[in-house]
Scaffold this motif. Structure first.
Motif, PDB file in Angstrom:
ATOM      1  N   VAL A   5       0.846  -1.188   0.000  1.00  0.00           N
ATOM      2  CA  VAL A   5       0.000   0.000   0.000  1.00  0.00           C
ATOM      3  C   VAL A   5       0.879   1.234   0.000  1.00  0.00           C
ATOM      4  O   VAL A   5       1.610   1.489   0.962  1.00  0.00           O
ATOM      5  CB  VAL A   5      -0.946   0.025   1.215  1.00  0.00           C
ATOM      6  CG1 VAL A   5      -1.804   1.286   1.185  1.00  0.00           C
ATOM      7  CG2 VAL A   5      -1.824  -1.223   1.235  1.00  0.00           C
ATOM      8  N   GLU A   6       0.788   1.999  -1.099  1.00  0.00           N
ATOM      9  CA  GLU A   6       1.554   3.237  -1.201  1.00  0.00           C
ATOM     10  C   GLU A   6       0.762   4.405  -0.628  1.00  0.00           C
ATOM     11  O   GLU A   6      -0.469   4.425  -0.692  1.00  0.00           O
ATOM     12  CB  GLU A   6       1.892   3.561  -2.672  1.00  0.00           C
ATOM     13  CG  GLU A   6       2.721   2.512  -3.379  1.00  0.00           C
ATOM     14  CD  GLU A   6       1.880   1.570  -4.212  1.00  0.00           C
ATOM     15  OE1 GLU A   6       2.396   1.020  -5.200  1.00  0.00           O
ATOM     16  OE2 GLU A   6       0.688   1.383  -3.873  1.00  0.00           O
ATOM     17  N   SER A   7       1.485   5.362  -0.091  1.00  0.00           N
ATOM     18  CA  SER A   7       0.862   6.582   0.422  1.00  0.00           C
ATOM     19  C   SER A   7       1.851   7.728   0.306  1.00  0.00           C
ATOM     20  O   SER A   7       3.041   7.508   0.082  1.00  0.00           O
ATOM     21  CB  SER A   7       0.423   6.404   1.878  1.00  0.00           C
ATOM     22  OG  SER A   7       1.534   6.111   2.696  1.00  0.00           O
ATOM     23  N   GLY A   8       1.339   8.954   0.459  1.00  0.00           N
ATOM     24  CA  GLY A   8       2.210  10.118   0.475  1.00  0.00           C
ATOM     25  C   GLY A   8       2.206  10.937  -0.806  1.00  0.00           C
ATOM     26  O   GLY A   8       2.851  11.990  -0.857  1.00  0.00           O
ATOM     27  N   LEU A  20       7.170   9.372  -0.088  1.00  0.00           N
ATOM     28  CA  LEU A  20       6.258   8.258  -0.335  1.00  0.00           C
ATOM     29  C   LEU A  20       6.588   7.105   0.601  1.00  0.00           C
ATOM     30  O   LEU A  20       7.754   6.871   0.914  1.00  0.00           O
ATOM     31  CB  LEU A  20       6.370   7.782  -1.780  1.00  0.00           C
ATOM     32  CG  LEU A  20       6.163   8.828  -2.881  1.00  0.00           C
ATOM     33  CD1 LEU A  20       6.232   8.155  -4.245  1.00  0.00           C
ATOM     34  CD2 LEU A  20       4.866   9.570  -2.704  1.00  0.00           C
ATOM     35  N   SER A  21       5.563   6.398   1.018  1.00  0.00           N
ATOM     36  CA  SER A  21       5.746   5.222   1.846  1.00  0.00           C
ATOM     37  C   SER A  21       5.047   4.033   1.212  1.00  0.00           C
ATOM     38  O   SER A  21       3.976   4.189   0.619  1.00  0.00           O
ATOM     39  CB  SER A  21       5.202   5.448   3.254  1.00  0.00           C
ATOM     40  OG  SER A  21       5.961   6.416   3.946  1.00  0.00           O
ATOM     41  N   CYS A  22       5.651   2.876   1.366  1.00  0.00           N
ATOM     42  CA  CYS A  22       5.049   1.617   0.915  1.00  0.00           C
ATOM     43  C   CYS A  22       5.001   0.701   2.122  1.00  0.00           C
ATOM     44  O   CYS A  22       6.050   0.285   2.624  1.00  0.00           O
ATOM     45  CB  CYS A  22       5.870   1.016  -0.199  1.00  0.00           C
ATOM     46  SG  CYS A  22       5.263  -0.587  -0.781  1.00  0.00           S
ATOM     47  N   THR A  78       8.240  -1.391   5.978  1.00  0.00           N
ATOM     48  CA  THR A  78       7.974  -0.168   5.234  1.00  0.00           C
ATOM     49  C   THR A  78       9.194   0.227   4.411  1.00  0.00           C
ATOM     50  O   THR A  78      10.329   0.133   4.891  1.00  0.00           O
ATOM     51  CB  THR A  78       7.619   0.982   6.197  1.00  0.00           C
ATOM     52  OG1 THR A  78       6.453   0.626   6.937  1.00  0.00           O
ATOM     53  CG2 THR A  78       7.337   2.263   5.446  1.00  0.00           C
ATOM     54  N   THR A 112       0.418   5.536  -6.272  1.00  0.00           N
ATOM     55  CA  THR A 112       0.023   6.813  -5.689  1.00  0.00           C
ATOM     56  C   THR A 112       0.461   7.919  -6.651  1.00  0.00           C
ATOM     57  O   THR A 112       1.565   7.876  -7.198  1.00  0.00           O
ATOM     58  CB  THR A 112       0.632   7.009  -4.288  1.00  0.00           C
ATOM     59  OG1 THR A 112       0.133   8.213  -3.697  1.00  0.00           O
ATOM     60  CG2 THR A 112       2.160   7.066  -4.312  1.00  0.00           C
TER      61      THR A 112
END
Length: 118
Positions: A5-8, A20-22, A78, A112
């Motif tokens: 799940v990517e975010s940022g 970005l975080s995974c 992460t 993302t």
């Protein structure tokens, strides 16, 4: 079940920064190399940066060297991508990939969106 799940992602002005975080679940990250790819509109997906599972060795595409930094925290499962000095041409959907040649496994996140624009 393996999930990445990517975010940022988001909108940032040229010269700005994003992180970005995974977040990865369902696998033992020590056995996987993790990479960030990106795909801009009407272009092919391209590799951005990668980090090995065994010793944390990193590699970068020439177009991000000196601006992006990939890091991992195996305890938290992460992998992050710090992106500095962003340019409009960095605009793309960024994807996280976990790969193990030894295990024959390859997993992708959903991506993302990063938009660099004034």
């Amino acid at each position: 079940q393996v999930q990445l799940v990517e975010s940022g992602g988001g909108l940032v002005q040229p010269g700005g920064s994003l992180r970005l975080s995974c977040t990865i679940s369902g696998l033992t990250l020590d056995y996987y190399g993790v990479a960030w790819f990106r795909q801009a509109l009407d272009k092919e997906r391209e590799g951005v940066a990668c980090i090995s599972g065994s010793d944390g060795e990193t590699a970068y595409a020439d177009f991000v060297k000196g601006r992006f930094t990939i890091s991992r925290d195996n305890a938290k499962n992460t992998v992050s991508l710090q992106m500095n000095s962003l340019k409009p041409q960095d605009t793309a959907v960024y994807y996280c990939n976990a790969n193990s040649v030894a295990l024959g496994r390859d997993y992708w996140g959903q991506g993302t969106l990063v938009t660099v624009s004034s």
